[in-house]
Design an enzyme around this catalytic site. Sequence first.
Site, PDB file in Angstrom:
ATOM      1  N   SER A  78       0.801  -1.227   0.000  1.00 15.53           N
ATOM      2  CA  SER A  78       0.000   0.000   0.000  1.00 15.53           C
ATOM      3  C   SER A  78       0.835   1.279   0.000  1.00 15.53           C
ATOM      4  CB  SER A  78      -0.952   0.017   1.197  1.00 15.53           C
ATOM      5  OG  SER A  78      -0.229   0.101   2.401  1.00 15.53           O
ATOM      6  N   HIS A  81       1.091   4.236   6.832  1.00 21.98           N
ATOM      7  CA  HIS A  81       0.513   5.093   5.791  1.00 21.98           C
ATOM      8  C   HIS A  81       0.920   6.543   6.006  1.00 21.98           C
ATOM      9  CE1 HIS A  81      -2.950   2.242   4.363  1.00 21.98           C
ATOM     10  NE2 HIS A  81      -1.754   1.846   3.966  1.00 21.98           N
ATOM     11  N   ASP A 132      -8.091   6.277   4.446  1.00 19.82           N
ATOM     12  CA  ASP A 132      -8.152   5.058   5.254  1.00 19.82           C
ATOM     13  C   ASP A 132      -9.378   4.930   6.154  1.00 19.82           C
ATOM     14  OD1 ASP A 132      -5.755   4.180   4.232  1.00 19.82           O
ATOM     15  OD2 ASP A 132      -4.563   4.908   5.913  1.00 19.82           O
TER      16      ASP A 132
END
Length: 180
Positions: free
Chosen positions: A57, A96, A123
């Site tokens: 990701s 992230h 998210d």
Amino acid sequence: MGWIGETVDSIKSIQIRQLLSQAITLGIIVTSALIIWKALLCFTGSESPVVVVLSGSMEPGFQRGDILFLHMSKDPIRAGEIVVFNVDGRPIPIVHRVIKVHERRDTGEVDVLTKGDNNPEHDRMLYARGQQWLNRHHIMGRAVGFLPYVGWVTIIMTEKPIIKYILIGALGLLIITSKD
């Protein structure tokens, strides 16, 4: 007789003093590793100073298998920083980028919204049900450095436990049969 026969003979010939010496040496190694880990916890201010990237990701910035080094300071979190966070109800932390920061005027606390660089959307779907923002207590640390691909060892041993057991058995056998 071969390698297996020699190994069996070597195990049979171990004396109590030698066995005790090897057990103490193993205990010292384990204790040293724990002391180093605790020192890293104190130095970095993070509950986990080292994490492995488990998904794609964050590509192309971080690849699956990269090891990230984390630090958590009192400085406010800003958009663009890469953070590692825990979500209530999920045991595995997520790596992230912060895309939005929301500062509460009444308390001065900062809430953040994150997104994986390789993901199409933010998210919020990963957060706990009804949660719109991450609070500071969700953040484990900020990424301050990385080692590419070194974390693959952890990934392989997690995904293929038989390899972990073979490796532990081989190391145990090596310790038992060493003559030092």
